[in-house]
Design a protein around this motif. Sequence first.
Motif, PDB file in Angstrom:
ATOM      1  N   TYR A 148       0.847  -1.204   0.000  1.00  0.00           N
ATOM      2  CA  TYR A 148       0.000   0.000   0.000  1.00  0.00           C
ATOM      3  C   TYR A 148       0.879   1.250   0.000  1.00  0.00           C
ATOM      4  O   TYR A 148       0.608   2.230  -0.693  1.00  0.00           O
ATOM      5  N   GLU A 203      -3.272   4.145  -3.811  1.00  0.00           N
ATOM      6  CA  GLU A 203      -4.660   3.724  -4.039  1.00  0.00           C
ATOM      7  C   GLU A 203      -4.831   2.902  -5.332  1.00  0.00           C
ATOM      8  O   GLU A 203      -5.876   2.278  -5.531  1.00  0.00           O
ATOM      9  N   TRP A 216      -6.058  -0.898  -5.269  1.00  0.00           N
ATOM     10  CA  TRP A 216      -7.435  -1.414  -5.202  1.00  0.00           C
ATOM     11  C   TRP A 216      -8.020  -1.746  -6.567  1.00  0.00           C
ATOM     12  O   TRP A 216      -9.174  -2.144  -6.674  1.00  0.00           O
ATOM     13  N   VAL A 264     -11.989  -4.443  -1.128  1.00  0.00           N
ATOM     14  CA  VAL A 264     -11.939  -4.183   0.316  1.00  0.00           C
ATOM     15  C   VAL A 264     -13.206  -4.693   0.997  1.00  0.00           C
ATOM     16  O   VAL A 264     -13.575  -4.236   2.074  1.00  0.00           O
ATOM     17  N   GLU A 265     -13.887  -5.640   0.351  1.00  0.00           N
ATOM     18  CA  GLU A 265     -15.148  -6.148   0.914  1.00  0.00           C
ATOM     19  C   GLU A 265     -14.935  -7.466   1.650  1.00  0.00           C
ATOM     20  O   GLU A 265     -14.106  -8.267   1.245  1.00  0.00           O
ATOM     21  N   PRO A 266     -15.690  -7.682   2.719  1.00  0.00           N
ATOM     22  CA  PRO A 266     -15.620  -8.982   3.400  1.00  0.00           C
ATOM     23  C   PRO A 266     -16.001 -10.097   2.439  1.00  0.00           C
ATOM     24  O   PRO A 266     -16.760  -9.881   1.495  1.00  0.00           O
ATOM     25  N   ARG A 298     -11.719 -10.590  -3.060  1.00  0.00           N
ATOM     26  CA  ARG A 298     -12.574  -9.667  -2.305  1.00  0.00           C
ATOM     27  C   ARG A 298     -11.777  -8.709  -1.428  1.00  0.00           C
ATOM     28  O   ARG A 298     -12.165  -7.568  -1.239  1.00  0.00           O
ATOM     29  N   ARG A 354      -7.252   3.164   7.087  1.00  0.00           N
ATOM     30  CA  ARG A 354      -7.896   2.292   6.105  1.00  0.00           C
ATOM     31  C   ARG A 354      -7.488   0.829   6.298  1.00  0.00           C
ATOM     32  O   ARG A 354      -8.289  -0.076   6.075  1.00  0.00           O
ATOM     33  N   ALA A 409      -9.605  -0.343   9.001  1.00  0.00           N
ATOM     34  CA  ALA A 409     -10.966  -0.596   8.501  1.00  0.00           C
ATOM     35  C   ALA A 409     -11.035  -1.954   7.794  1.00  0.00           C
ATOM     36  O   ALA A 409     -11.988  -2.715   7.981  1.00  0.00           O
ATOM     37  N   PRO A 465     -21.301 -10.158   7.653  1.00  0.00           N
ATOM     38  CA  PRO A 465     -21.614  -9.478   6.395  1.00  0.00           C
ATOM     39  C   PRO A 465     -22.064 -10.488   5.354  1.00  0.00           C
ATOM     40  O   PRO A 465     -21.673 -11.657   5.404  1.00  0.00           O
ATOM     41  N   GLY A 501     -17.590  -2.816   3.025  1.00  0.00           N
ATOM     42  CA  GLY A 501     -16.154  -2.634   3.132  1.00  0.00           C
ATOM     43  C   GLY A 501     -15.729  -1.292   2.573  1.00  0.00           C
ATOM     44  O   GLY A 501     -14.937  -0.571   3.176  1.00  0.00           O
ATOM     45  N   SER A 553     -16.720   1.507   4.954  1.00  0.00           N
ATOM     46  CA  SER A 553     -15.865   1.473   6.133  1.00  0.00           C
ATOM     47  C   SER A 553     -14.485   2.014   5.789  1.00  0.00           C
ATOM     48  O   SER A 553     -13.876   2.771   6.552  1.00  0.00           O
ATOM     49  N   PHE A 554     -13.999   1.615   4.627  1.00  0.00           N
ATOM     50  CA  PHE A 554     -12.685   2.019   4.142  1.00  0.00           C
ATOM     51  C   PHE A 554     -12.617   3.523   3.916  1.00  0.00           C
ATOM     52  O   PHE A 554     -11.656   4.180   4.294  1.00  0.00           O
ATOM     53  N   PHE A 589     -11.333   4.679  13.428  1.00  0.00           N
ATOM     54  CA  PHE A 589     -10.053   3.985  13.260  1.00  0.00           C
ATOM     55  C   PHE A 589      -8.866   4.917  13.467  1.00  0.00           C
ATOM     56  O   PHE A 589      -7.748   4.606  13.096  1.00  0.00           O
TER      57      PHE A 589
END
Lengths: 304, 304, 304, 304
Positions: C74, C79, C82, C87-89, C108, C229, C232, D89, D244, D247-248, D304
Amino acid sequence: MKYNKIFKKVNSELANFENLGNVASYIPELCNVNPSKFGVHLTTIANKHFNFGDADEKFSIQSIAKVLSLTLAYKIEGENLWQRVGVEPSGTPFNSLIQLEHDLGIPRNPLINAGALVICDILITHLTNPKEELITFIRKVSGIPTIDYCSRIADSEKSVGYKNAALINLMKSFGNINNDIDVVLDFYFNLCSIEMTCKELSQTFLFLANYGVCPFSKEIILSRSKSKRINAIMQLCGFYDEAGDFSFKVGLPGKSGVGGGIVAIHPNKYCIAVWSPKLNEKGNSNKGIKFLELFTSETEVSIF
Amino acid sequence: MKYNKIFKKVNSELANFENLGNVASYIPELCNVNPSKFGVHLTTIANKHFNFGDADEKFSIQSIAKVLSLTLAYKIEGENLWQRVGVEPSGTPFNSLIQLEHDLGIPRNPLINAGALVICDILITHLTNPKEELITFIRKVSGIPTIDYCSRIADSEKSVGYKNAALINLMKSFGNINNDIDVVLDFYFNLCSIEMTCKELSQTFLFLANYGVCPFSKEIILSRSKSKRINAIMQLCGFYDEAGDFSFKVGLPGKSGVGGGIVAIHPNKYCIAVWSPKLNEKGNSNKGIKFLELFTSETEVSIF
Amino acid sequence: MKYNKIFKKVNSELANFENLGNVASYIPELCNVNPSKFGVHLTTIANKHFNFGDADEKFSIQSIAKVLSLTLAYKIEGENLWQRVGVEPSGTPFNSLIQLEHDLGIPRNPLINAGALVICDILITHLTNPKEELITFIRKVSGIPTIDYCSRIADSEKSVGYKNAALINLMKSFGNINNDIDVVLDFYFNLCSIEMTCKELSQTFLFLANYGVCPFSKEIILSRSKSKRINAIMQLCGFYDEAGDFSFKVGLPGKSGVGGGIVAIHPNKYCIAVWSPKLNEKGNSNKGIKFLELFTSETEVSIF
Amino acid sequence: MKYNKIFKKVNSELANFENLGNVASYIPELCNVNPSKFGVHLTTIANKHFNFGDADEKFSIQSIAKVLSLTLAYKIEGENLWQRVGVEPSGTPFNSLIQLEHDLGIPRNPLINAGALVICDILITHLTNPKEELITFIRKVSGIPTIDYCSRIADSEKSVGYKNAALINLMKSFGNINNDIDVVLDFYFNLCSIEMTCKELSQTFLFLANYGVCPFSKEIILSRSKSKRINAIMQLCGFYDEAGDFSFKVGLPGKSGVGGGIVAIHPNKYCIAVWSPKLNEKGNSNKGIKFLELFTSETEVSIF
């Protein structure tokens, strides 16, 4: 002769058929084929031959070869085979990992990629020189000593074979692959690289129209029962997620390959092979399916 | 006669068959059936009859009736039918919502619950009195004027029919149901409640062994082409996710019901109906499938 | 001190906790750990230390290390990262191929195996000596020059790493892996093999409790925004399909590993590391989660 | 004041924001809203108010209301609640049936449609007059006696509510719905029809920023622990499969509705409500999310 007449009639019906598909593009070498090629060859169990078009031109039979590796493995392993691979249609696109993960590494059937990889693994376990012994077997079944692998195609497939590598690794993680992954993949890519003409194809598969007996040599390739069962598997699983549509329209057991070939069996009658390289969105020969649909409509005979 | 002899032989082979399945339990009324019932009836297209066991006892034919509603809808709608339902095997258990959501409300085939609901919806659109007209049609096809719905079974199914209600609501959300949901469900539950004996069942489905023509009345129920296509659909989709196994072992198109009945067609030869209420884990008659497997092995004749 | 008192209280509450989980068994080397080990270490951003039990014993941090490779990637990519990982569960078990196939090879999030493999691929593209540069970075972040890979563990993982090989081949087939598969897998297995004590772990991750700044060296590891982040992402994705439960019960961002370690961050306050090798059925430390649940209940402070 | 200044700054940054989304179209009545509406209201736990734009205009809060029904059910049932609905989730679009079928009728969390239906079922079991008692509870929490359902919206949703009917029937088939389906659906559609202004919304949810205590009345709505847990659930599940990303980017627990509203909580600080009807492809307010991202970036404070 009857079939020649029907061929002529179907061809005139196909005159205005707009062949919208595309030649398989995922394997670099397959792209180079002439998309307008079209050949048909029908061999009866009485050894009568009917054909037209590019019936004597070699093409890559691709997945059609999976029926031949299955035949040899079934001959060797017998019904134990079905502990490692199912006989159910997949219901999803041909390279899907989803079902394989759900079914804990047991492929739905031996004609999808995952199942054919398991069959290759089984053959490697049993055979001393798998590649040589398989091609020898196929030459015997067909009566054609010149049938061979195409190393150019095999190498081309290997260079982009990540999805198959994903499949076999997943199965290995579930314990359903016994041999070295690279060895199995190499055998598999060679299997798919076999080249035949329509004529050769229809001769090779004729034993399945003749209850397991090669009509030329009279040799028993498979028992009557096993031969019928392979036809049953082709009927339900031979066209990925278009099996129902093929069965509905054509009404014969068959198998397609992304090289644009299709072989279909009319038990106790004939074996027919067609070749037209443009594929529909399901990955099957667009014009090939249409031809067979019109052909069985004209003959008014199918297994149903 | 040949078939009587084979029946005797198969029965002796089945003497030690351990029938481990369970009677369908999800519909309260179906639980009350005697699990040891076993009947078989074969009718040839020449109107010869062969049977044994409880072949003259009524049972709930359940999903087998879906072939009859399909026949009537196909007769009325023709090939337009396939815009609202597919002809592919489902590859998943018979009541799965997953595939239906994935396919945007178009059921994979007309023999799974979702597809049969769409067929009911289509019939309701076309018929003035759907229930009456359907049973009249079935009586005509079978030549048996006493065949009827069983309101006790229909009510019992309705009382626990939440999964079917989920299916039809999902399809309605995708725009694939045109009539009122409760009306379609009522028609559907009545369809599944039809009762027949093995004898009646084999007579009713005989037109599918005779290229669409009722052998008794000589009436054309369906065109030759449509009749074959229904056989093709049964072959690929008649046994939920056990279709491949049935095809592999029995080699005939057929359809099962959770009442323990199975009907199978040998085109141009006969229609056979078996009944044994205990189901295997796929929801098909355990002993019924075994009987048919041994039967076609003995006759050495299947469509393959 | 406050935390010592709470540790004591929580431990007495845990006296009767029946620790039913099992030590990770899929990697041969991980089986050899003593299942009754239990250590805790909390480091505040003011550099106060609190601990008990086996807090100074090394263990395999496994997936916890994925946060460190993510931090470095990162930092380097910004950025743009991504575009290749979400960044999703995940909503499904940690090694599932299903979602990856559905999402066309884009994992994911960077904390599941597939995502961590993409992060490794990215680091290999950017770094000259990926293994050396990564461990150097981790040593700098932690201030501990002895932190290292464990080649015995890495080799053990590699010997059974077929599922990860399936994941990376699938991603390569979608074009989301740029480097050689074996090189990426080797880097990945080494990443997962890193060993730390609870004390070292809580020191290493302290920068995430301090808005990206290492509290000892005052060095900026990540910008304030990027640091938040990462927290998060840990909050939503740090515990595979148990992320919701951890968030619900503990209320802190954190990350677990199959070695039985867990690290959790209280922004602007502390970093806490726990270690107990027995895992629950979701693959997270059974007693570790329970300890943290009781701990944050006692402190009455969480991020919510 | 600080927040006013930040509002001004963020608005100027948003001046060139191209708001590409579309107003929710699946419910006929929701289409009629003016897509350019935009309002924001922030209430601190010290009862300071900051706002701009259309902050005093009523809109349909839709799914945001699910947090309020959850609050009441959690208050009544306590931790037993989680036997019938999870806290994970969903990882898939908000109305998916797939996961529900896989999880045997237990919804992943109480903020997706299926979970909110279960919560409605629970409230119906406990309350004598569910609709009256729920709105009374919400009026008490907010301190605003005029908050009400909108029967026009409720009726509009009901007229197209087939997907929700599918969900609830599926759950009923698994035994996870105890009351009559039509009664639960009616309650659910009313819940989603509640209308509030941004100001009312931020006041209503302020107790979640104040550890469960209504800052105006000092009444304990929920225990400290339960209040935090609802925030944790919003953090992980409040934005369907965009949780996500929210939240991010935003770093606060929150909940969106297809009416274009979003409420977000900064524990121990404030509750902020935004409203902009155009939705992104995930079904969340496009400009609303952008505003909150810029807002928390400017304040430099998140959880956070």
